[in-house]
Design a protein around this motif. Structure first.
Motif, PDB file in Angstrom:
ATOM      1  N   ALA A  33       0.707  -1.201   0.083  1.00 33.83           N
ATOM      2  CA  ALA A  33       0.086   0.082   0.167  1.00 33.83           C
ATOM      3  C   ALA A  33       0.900   1.022  -0.053  1.00 33.83           C
ATOM      4  O   ALA A  33       0.454   2.195  -0.490  1.00 33.83           O
ATOM      5  CB  ALA A  33      -0.819  -0.207   1.236  1.00 33.83           C
ATOM      6  N   ASP A  34       2.003   1.321   0.609  1.00 36.24           N
ATOM      7  CA  ASP A  34       3.014   2.330   0.660  1.00 36.24           C
ATOM      8  C   ASP A  34       3.802   2.581  -0.571  1.00 36.24           C
ATOM      9  O   ASP A  34       4.501   3.437  -0.723  1.00 36.24           O
ATOM     10  CB  ASP A  34       3.751   2.396   1.784  1.00 36.24           C
ATOM     11  N   GLY A  35       3.465   1.795  -1.670  1.00 34.85           N
ATOM     12  CA  GLY A  35       4.115   1.895  -3.026  1.00 34.85           C
ATOM     13  C   GLY A  35       5.575   1.146  -3.194  1.00 34.85           C
ATOM     14  O   GLY A  35       6.137   1.352  -4.055  1.00 34.85           O
ATOM     15  N   ARG A  36       6.023   0.504  -1.838  1.00 37.29           N
ATOM     16  CA  ARG A  36       7.026  -0.405  -1.897  1.00 37.29           C
ATOM     17  C   ARG A  36       6.951  -1.689  -2.663  1.00 37.29           C
ATOM     18  O   ARG A  36       5.923  -2.300  -2.317  1.00 37.29           O
ATOM     19  CB  ARG A  36       7.817  -0.395  -0.577  1.00 37.29           C
ATOM     20  N   LEU A  37       7.932  -2.036  -3.409  1.00 38.57           N
ATOM     21  CA  LEU A  37       7.725  -3.564  -3.918  1.00 38.57           C
ATOM     22  C   LEU A  37       7.960  -4.434  -2.984  1.00 38.57           C
ATOM     23  O   LEU A  37       9.014  -4.483  -2.201  1.00 38.57           O
ATOM     24  CB  LEU A  37       9.233  -3.641  -4.834  1.00 38.57           C
ATOM     25  N   LYS A  38       7.115  -5.514  -2.774  1.00 39.77           N
ATOM     26  CA  LYS A  38       7.111  -6.493  -1.635  1.00 39.77           C
ATOM     27  C   LYS A  38       8.379  -7.505  -1.923  1.00 39.77           C
ATOM     28  O   LYS A  38       8.905  -7.677  -0.987  1.00 39.77           O
ATOM     29  CB  LYS A  38       5.810  -7.355  -1.924  1.00 39.77           C
ATOM     30  N   ALA A  39       8.718  -7.986  -3.138  1.00 40.01           N
ATOM     31  CA  ALA A  39       9.698  -8.886  -3.417  1.00 40.01           C
ATOM     32  C   ALA A  39       9.985  -8.598  -4.894  1.00 40.01           C
ATOM     33  O   ALA A  39       9.000  -8.376  -5.703  1.00 40.01           O
ATOM     34  CB  ALA A  39       9.358  -9.948  -3.124  1.00 40.01           C
ATOM     35  N   ILE A  40      11.045  -8.997  -5.567  1.00 39.07           N
ATOM     36  CA  ILE A  40      11.289  -8.899  -6.780  1.00 39.07           C
ATOM     37  C   ILE A  40      10.944 -10.201  -7.482  1.00 39.07           C
ATOM     38  O   ILE A  40      11.368 -11.234  -6.681  1.00 39.07           O
ATOM     39  CB  ILE A  40      13.007  -8.982  -7.130  1.00 39.07           C
ATOM     40  N   PRO A  41      10.042 -10.348  -8.461  1.00 40.29           N
ATOM     41  CA  PRO A  41       9.595 -11.684  -8.741  1.00 40.29           C
ATOM     42  C   PRO A  41      10.656 -12.665  -9.117  1.00 40.29           C
ATOM     43  O   PRO A  41      11.619 -12.275  -9.889  1.00 40.29           O
ATOM     44  CB  PRO A  41       8.482 -11.141  -9.854  1.00 40.29           C
TER      45      PRO A  41
ATOM     46  N   LEU B 192      15.680   3.908  -7.889  1.00 33.99           N
ATOM     47  CA  LEU B 192      15.147   2.253  -7.549  1.00 33.99           C
ATOM     48  C   LEU B 192      15.128   2.169  -6.150  1.00 33.99           C
ATOM     49  O   LEU B 192      14.260   1.307  -5.900  1.00 33.99           O
ATOM     50  CB  LEU B 192      16.134   1.219  -8.264  1.00 33.99           C
ATOM     51  N   LEU B 193      15.859   2.854  -5.361  1.00 31.00           N
ATOM     52  CA  LEU B 193      15.488   2.687  -4.014  1.00 31.00           C
ATOM     53  C   LEU B 193      13.996   3.291  -3.586  1.00 31.00           C
ATOM     54  O   LEU B 193      13.728   2.982  -2.423  1.00 31.00           O
ATOM     55  CB  LEU B 193      16.730   3.630  -3.165  1.00 31.00           C
ATOM     56  N   THR B 194      13.526   3.951  -4.131  1.00 30.25           N
ATOM     57  CA  THR B 194      12.266   4.502  -3.915  1.00 30.25           C
ATOM     58  C   THR B 194      11.409   3.203  -3.871  1.00 30.25           C
ATOM     59  O   THR B 194      10.227   3.346  -3.580  1.00 30.25           O
ATOM     60  CB  THR B 194      11.747   5.696  -4.765  1.00 30.25           C
ATOM     61  N   VAL B 195      11.508   2.201  -4.559  1.00 27.35           N
ATOM     62  CA  VAL B 195      10.798   1.101  -4.558  1.00 27.35           C
ATOM     63  C   VAL B 195      11.199  -0.242  -3.879  1.00 27.35           C
ATOM     64  O   VAL B 195      10.140  -0.729  -3.451  1.00 27.35           O
ATOM     65  CB  VAL B 195      10.160   0.533  -6.141  1.00 27.35           C
ATOM     66  N   HIS B 196      12.480  -0.264  -3.794  1.00 30.50           N
ATOM     67  CA  HIS B 196      13.295  -1.566  -3.155  1.00 30.50           C
ATOM     68  C   HIS B 196      14.506  -1.303  -2.830  1.00 30.50           C
ATOM     69  O   HIS B 196      15.266  -0.495  -3.317  1.00 30.50           O
ATOM     70  CB  HIS B 196      12.983  -2.768  -4.192  1.00 30.50           C
ATOM     71  N   GLU B 197      14.906  -2.000  -1.659  1.00 35.07           N
ATOM     72  CA  GLU B 197      16.377  -1.698  -0.970  1.00 35.07           C
ATOM     73  C   GLU B 197      17.271  -2.248  -1.888  1.00 35.07           C
ATOM     74  O   GLU B 197      18.396  -1.809  -1.819  1.00 35.07           O
ATOM     75  CB  GLU B 197      16.349  -2.243   0.381  1.00 35.07           C
TER      76      GLU B 197
ATOM     77  N   ASP C  11       7.438  -8.040 -16.621  1.00 39.28           N
ATOM     78  CA  ASP C  11       6.198  -7.135 -16.494  1.00 39.28           C
ATOM     79  C   ASP C  11       6.789  -5.845 -15.264  1.00 39.28           C
ATOM     80  O   ASP C  11       6.392  -4.778 -15.637  1.00 39.28           O
ATOM     81  CB  ASP C  11       4.965  -7.714 -15.796  1.00 39.28           C
ATOM     82  N   LEU C  12       7.164  -6.383 -14.403  1.00 42.59           N
ATOM     83  CA  LEU C  12       7.681  -5.559 -13.423  1.00 42.59           C
ATOM     84  C   LEU C  12       8.582  -4.342 -13.951  1.00 42.59           C
ATOM     85  O   LEU C  12       8.480  -3.206 -13.717  1.00 42.59           O
ATOM     86  CB  LEU C  12       8.184  -5.992 -12.013  1.00 42.59           C
ATOM     87  N   LEU C  13       9.779  -4.908 -14.575  1.00 42.25           N
ATOM     88  CA  LEU C  13      10.692  -4.100 -15.024  1.00 42.25           C
ATOM     89  C   LEU C  13      10.231  -2.902 -16.157  1.00 42.25           C
ATOM     90  O   LEU C  13      10.840  -1.826 -16.331  1.00 42.25           O
ATOM     91  CB  LEU C  13      12.064  -5.048 -15.798  1.00 42.25           C
TER      92      LEU C  13
END
Length: 109
Positions: free
Chosen positions: A22-30, A63-68, A38-40
């Protein structure tokens, strides 16, 4: 023998939005290549402007805005042909999916 539909034929593709919390962060890289593609594609469209060069720190910050794990995402974007990079790695640019070898920007390499 009965014919079974392939798993991909029986499933509708899930929207990319399902990959984000919900906060716009990626849960995990598929892990699945098609899902990761699709994600890329989504990240390329939303984080990088067409026709603009980016320095590596700018790519990392976006990229840090969505995933560490920005380095894995950056690598997938280059290998997948979504971002091109100069041979020395100093500049990145969004590219049309032509799949240039090693993700090099021919005009800048």
């Amino acid at each position: 023998m009965t014919s079974h539909p392939s798993p991909s034929a029986s499933r509708a593709p899930r929207p990319v939005a399902d990959l984000f919390s919900a906060d716009g962060r990626l849960k995990a890289i598929p892990r699945r290549p098609a899902r990761r593609e699709d994600l890329l594609a989504h990240l390329t469209e939303t984080l990088f402007e067409d026709g603009r060069d980016y320095r590596e720190p700018e790519v990392n910050q976006a990229l840090l805005t969505v995933h560490e794990d920005f380095s894995a995402l950056r690598r997938y974007l280059v290998i997948g042909g979504f971002l091109a990079r100069t041979k020395d790695g100093s500049a990145y640019r969004r590219q049309r999916r032509t799949g240039s070898p090693e993700g090099a920007i021919p005009a800048l390499a």
